[in-house]
Structures are given as structure tokens and as C-alpha cells.
Design a protein around this motif. Sequence first.
Motif, PDB file in Angstrom:
ATOM      1  N   ALA A 254       0.771  -1.164   0.090  1.00  0.00           N
ATOM      2  CA  ALA A 254       0.008   0.142  -0.138  1.00  0.00           C
ATOM      3  C   ALA A 254       1.004   1.322   0.040  1.00  0.00           C
ATOM      4  CB  ALA A 254      -0.807  -0.139   1.388  1.00  0.00           C
ATOM      5  N   GLY A 255       2.301   1.220  -0.090  1.00  0.00           N
ATOM      6  CA  GLY A 255       3.218   2.254  -0.014  1.00  0.00           C
ATOM      7  C   GLY A 255       3.237   2.815  -1.309  1.00  0.00           C
ATOM      8  N   ARG A 256       3.397   4.329  -1.191  1.00  0.00           N
ATOM      9  CA  ARG A 256       3.287   4.978  -2.550  1.00  0.00           C
ATOM     10  C   ARG A 256       4.767   5.323  -2.909  1.00  0.00           C
ATOM     11  NH1 ARG A 256       0.331  10.018   0.194  1.00  0.00           N
ATOM     12  NH2 ARG A 256       1.946   9.236   1.549  1.00  0.00           N
TER      13      ARG A 256
ATOM     14  N   ARG B 126       3.538   8.788  11.705  1.00  0.00           N
ATOM     15  CA  ARG B 126       3.597   7.514  12.343  1.00  0.00           C
ATOM     16  C   ARG B 126       1.863   6.908  11.973  1.00  0.00           C
ATOM     17  NH1 ARG B 126       7.356   7.509  17.400  1.00  0.00           N
ATOM     18  NH2 ARG B 126       8.780   8.823  16.517  1.00  0.00           N
ATOM     19  N   SER B 127       1.370   7.392  10.894  1.00  0.00           N
ATOM     20  CA  SER B 127       0.282   6.708  10.355  1.00  0.00           C
ATOM     21  C   SER B 127       0.157   5.482   9.756  1.00  0.00           C
ATOM     22  CB  SER B 127      -0.413   7.864   9.621  1.00  0.00           C
ATOM     23  OG  SER B 127       0.508   7.927   8.428  1.00  0.00           O
ATOM     24  N   GLU B 128      -0.743   4.774   9.498  1.00  0.00           N
ATOM     25  CA  GLU B 128      -0.749   3.500   8.464  1.00  0.00           C
ATOM     26  C   GLU B 128      -0.201   3.931   7.136  1.00  0.00           C
ATOM     27  OE1 GLU B 128      -1.614   0.140   8.309  1.00  0.00           O
ATOM     28  OE2 GLU B 128      -1.184   0.379  10.557  1.00  0.00           O
ATOM     29  N   GLN B 129      -0.257   4.964   6.631  1.00  0.00           N
ATOM     30  CA  GLN B 129       0.348   5.470   5.397  1.00  0.00           C
ATOM     31  C   GLN B 129       1.772   5.637   5.410  1.00  0.00           C
ATOM     32  OE1 GLN B 129      -1.752   5.423   2.239  1.00  0.00           O
ATOM     33  NE2 GLN B 129       0.510   5.475   1.717  1.00  0.00           N
ATOM     34  N   ALA B 130       2.015   6.135   6.483  1.00  0.00           N
ATOM     35  CA  ALA B 130       3.322   6.299   6.724  1.00  0.00           C
ATOM     36  C   ALA B 130       4.210   4.928   6.878  1.00  0.00           C
ATOM     37  CB  ALA B 130       3.593   7.293   8.168  1.00  0.00           C
ATOM     38  N   ILE B 131       3.532   4.048   7.693  1.00  0.00           N
ATOM     39  CA  ILE B 131       4.301   2.703   7.530  1.00  0.00           C
ATOM     40  C   ILE B 131       4.286   2.125   6.313  1.00  0.00           C
ATOM     41  CG2 ILE B 131       3.736   0.362   8.538  1.00  0.00           C
ATOM     42  CD1 ILE B 131       2.376   1.312  10.822  1.00  0.00           C
ATOM     43  N   ALA B 132       3.126   2.379   5.312  1.00  0.00           N
ATOM     44  CA  ALA B 132       3.146   1.818   4.101  1.00  0.00           C
ATOM     45  C   ALA B 132       4.413   2.229   3.075  1.00  0.00           C
ATOM     46  CB  ALA B 132       1.987   1.810   3.500  1.00  0.00           C
ATOM     47  N   ASP B 133       4.219   3.680   3.376  1.00  0.00           N
ATOM     48  CA  ASP B 133       5.415   4.551   2.322  1.00  0.00           C
ATOM     49  C   ASP B 133       6.899   4.207   2.789  1.00  0.00           C
ATOM     50  OD1 ASP B 133       3.194   5.568   0.909  1.00  0.00           O
ATOM     51  OD2 ASP B 133       3.375   7.521   2.404  1.00  0.00           O
ATOM     52  N   ILE B 134       7.047   3.996   4.168  1.00  0.00           N
ATOM     53  CA  ILE B 134       8.498   3.627   4.542  1.00  0.00           C
ATOM     54  C   ILE B 134       8.826   2.400   4.100  1.00  0.00           C
ATOM     55  CG2 ILE B 134       9.771   3.214   6.620  1.00  0.00           C
ATOM     56  CD1 ILE B 134       8.547   5.627   8.044  1.00  0.00           C
TER      57      ILE B 134
ATOM     58  N   LEU C  49      12.214  -1.526  -1.393  1.00  0.00           N
ATOM     59  CA  LEU C  49      12.756  -1.266  -2.740  1.00  0.00           C
ATOM     60  C   LEU C  49      14.376  -1.266  -2.626  1.00  0.00           C
ATOM     61  CD1 LEU C  49      11.548  -0.585  -5.432  1.00  0.00           C
ATOM     62  CD2 LEU C  49      12.073   1.665  -4.999  1.00  0.00           C
ATOM     63  N   ALA C  50      14.762  -0.419  -1.613  1.00  0.00           N
ATOM     64  CA  ALA C  50      16.113  -0.544  -1.547  1.00  0.00           C
ATOM     65  C   ALA C  50      17.034  -1.918  -1.047  1.00  0.00           C
ATOM     66  CB  ALA C  50      16.400   0.358  -0.346  1.00  0.00           C
ATOM     67  N   VAL C  51      16.177  -2.489  -0.586  1.00  0.00           N
ATOM     68  CA  VAL C  51      17.086  -4.103  -0.232  1.00  0.00           C
ATOM     69  C   VAL C  51      16.881  -4.838  -1.517  1.00  0.00           C
ATOM     70  CG1 VAL C  51      16.671  -6.107   0.921  1.00  0.00           C
ATOM     71  CG2 VAL C  51      16.284  -3.938   2.003  1.00  0.00           C
ATOM     72  N   VAL C  52      15.793  -4.895  -2.323  1.00  0.00           N
ATOM     73  CA  VAL C  52      15.584  -5.457  -3.298  1.00  0.00           C
ATOM     74  C   VAL C  52      16.465  -5.032  -4.454  1.00  0.00           C
ATOM     75  CG1 VAL C  52      13.882  -6.049  -5.296  1.00  0.00           C
ATOM     76  CG2 VAL C  52      13.094  -6.287  -2.812  1.00  0.00           C
ATOM     77  N   GLU C  53      16.590  -3.819  -4.776  1.00  0.00           N
ATOM     78  CA  GLU C  53      17.416  -3.254  -5.791  1.00  0.00           C
ATOM     79  C   GLU C  53      18.975  -3.531  -5.447  1.00  0.00           C
ATOM     80  OE1 GLU C  53      15.178   0.460  -7.544  1.00  0.00           O
ATOM     81  OE2 GLU C  53      17.322   0.826  -7.218  1.00  0.00           O
TER      82      GLU C  53
END
Length: 331
Positions: A189-191, A227-235, A241-245
Amino acid sequence: MRVLGIETSCDETGVALYDSERGLLADALYSQVAMHAEYGGVVPELASRDHVRKLVPLIREVLAKANLTSKDVDGIAYTEGPGLIGALLVGASVARSLAFAWNVPAVGVHHMEGHLLAPMLADDKPDYPYVALLVSGGHTQLFDVQGLGQYQLLGESLDDAAGEAFDKTAKLMGLGYPGGAVLAKKAEAGRAGVYTFPRPMIDRPNCDFSFSGLKTAALLAWQDSDRSEQAIADIAHAFQLAVVETLVKKCQRALKQTGRKRLVIAGGVSANLELRTQLDIMLKKRSGKAYFPPLKYCTDNGAMIAYAGCQRLLRGEQMDLGISARARWPM
Ligand code: KG4
Ligand code: ZN
């Protein structure tokens, strides 16, 4: 040859029966995760005690599932190391004692070799040679695999393992322990582009990794967020992405360096769907192929130990009557 495999290196009691002709006959797994979650990590003494409680019933269960008895077992394989010494000793003692009682050979297996060979439990198995990326809670390593027992280390993490970084980042955002899979789910759900985290050591001309700085970057982003649900998803999204790349880039380097066309990905983090997708894409571009263990055998299990032990017993390897367990054991 039918081999009983026993895995007790950490917080999973795994038992399986592998047949060299017919493949995996039956397996069973008991996870202690819920018990340790309360403490935010694995408590070694509790792990050992729980293996004592669960191991023999699981062995009975596997034999019953396969409709076999102890007389049908030709050998026993157990995880000799690396791992928690008390937990390993439970598996080693039970395995060695049963082998003595049943008059069959026993063999100690390296836990990471179990992970490395887990893709052999899939229908679509890789041929040797191949490059293997081992990504678990304790290891991040790249190997050139020339054959059974012929593993050349190409590079590894200089600090945290990839799974450990996933777990620590999940924990700091209150996602529980071990939170790697939960964090991966939140990332959906992260942007894209809200946060950008570093790709540590990505431009160094080697196959080594470093993940501890990434965890710190995630911590700083979290402290600054609402510290919202959206912040969790974005982080979570930026972190994954950083780990996978980073993993994909280093795999690419290992393939180039060795000239291999096949890549095997194993260990708990190989369950990560984003990692699977990106590695598939990279391999297709190189006209190669990525091989993964069945999802169920990505994390710790008895089947991978039964398989690896079977290969070693078929080669005539076996141990003496002593009980051997090693907390640290380089592969
Ligand atoms: O191989 P494994 O079961 O145990 C070790 O030998 O360490 O790996 C467990 C690790 C944990 O760090 C867990 O969070 C991570 O694998 N993991 C994942 C996912 N599923 C498990 N990490 C990222 N994405 C996942 N889907
Ligand atoms: Zn493992």
C-alpha cells in the motif's frame, strides 16, 4: 534411500521424510514464533525446551502421514549448525540416538546448505552449476555452486543480514517480531517516491552487502513521520525497494563475474514477492533463469535437511557415534 530430516537450529521444529526415488514423502513443522513474539526475539532457552516437547511427536506424525514405520527409514539427517547451541543439541541428540536405536547411519547437515538445496524440492529444479543468493534472518551471502558440497563464497553482508534488517525495521514501526513478511505486506500500500533510502555499497565492484545503514535511514524517516498507517506503508515500500534493488544488483554482478546463467534464491527472504519479481525480470534480460524453493520451503523446515542429508548419505558420508552440534560453522 529414505531419509528422516530434523531441523531445530532456531525457533522452528521441522521434520520430513525424503525418498531418493520418490521425492518428499511427508513433512511437519511446528513454529515457536508466537511464543517468542512476546519477548520481541527468540529466547534460546525457551526454544530448546520447546524443541524437546515437539520433536518426538512430530517424528511420529511424519511417519504416520507417510504410512511408514521406523523400519522403513534408511538414514537420519539433522541440522548440525550453525544456530542456537541448545536448540541444535536437541535435534542432534534425538537424531543420533534414533539412528543408533534403528541401526541406520546419521549425518549432520549445514543449515545453509539445506537452504541452498531447497530449490531441489520444486518441480522445476536447477542443474549445476549456478549462483546462489542465500538471504535469511542470519545470512546474506552469494555463492558459486559447482556441485554438491562445492560452494565458493563470492560475497556476503558485512553487518546485518537482509532478513535481520527487515525484522529490525518492522519492529521499530511496531509491526511485531519477526516482522519481515508483515513489512513486505505493508509495502503493497506504499506510494513510490515518498521516501528514498540509500542502496549501501551498490557501486562497489564486489559482491558484498551492508544493510545496517538502511535500517537507520528507516528509523529517522519513522521518527519524522506522523506514524500513520500510510507512513508505515510508504516507509516499508521505500525500504523494500532499497533492499531488493541492492540484492538484484549484486546478483547481477555475481552472474557476470562467474558467467553463470542460473540463479537460485533461498532462505526466508526468498519468500519476498517483490524480490522474486525483480530477479525474474533481471534473469530474463540476461537470457538466464531464476529458481526459487516452493514458498513453504523458503523458511526453516525439515524437508531441506532431509534432502541435503539424503544426498550426502548417498555419497557414503556418515558420522560416528558422537553427538556433534556447532553454533558457528562457516560453509
Ligand atoms: O531462513 P529463515 O526462516 O531463518 C533463518 O535461518 O534466519 O529466515 C527468516 C527470515 C526472517 O528475517 C523473516 O523476517 C524473513 O526471513 N522473511 C521475509 C519474508 N518472509 C520471511 N523477509 C521479507 N519478505 C518476506 N516475505
Ligand atoms: Zn534458516
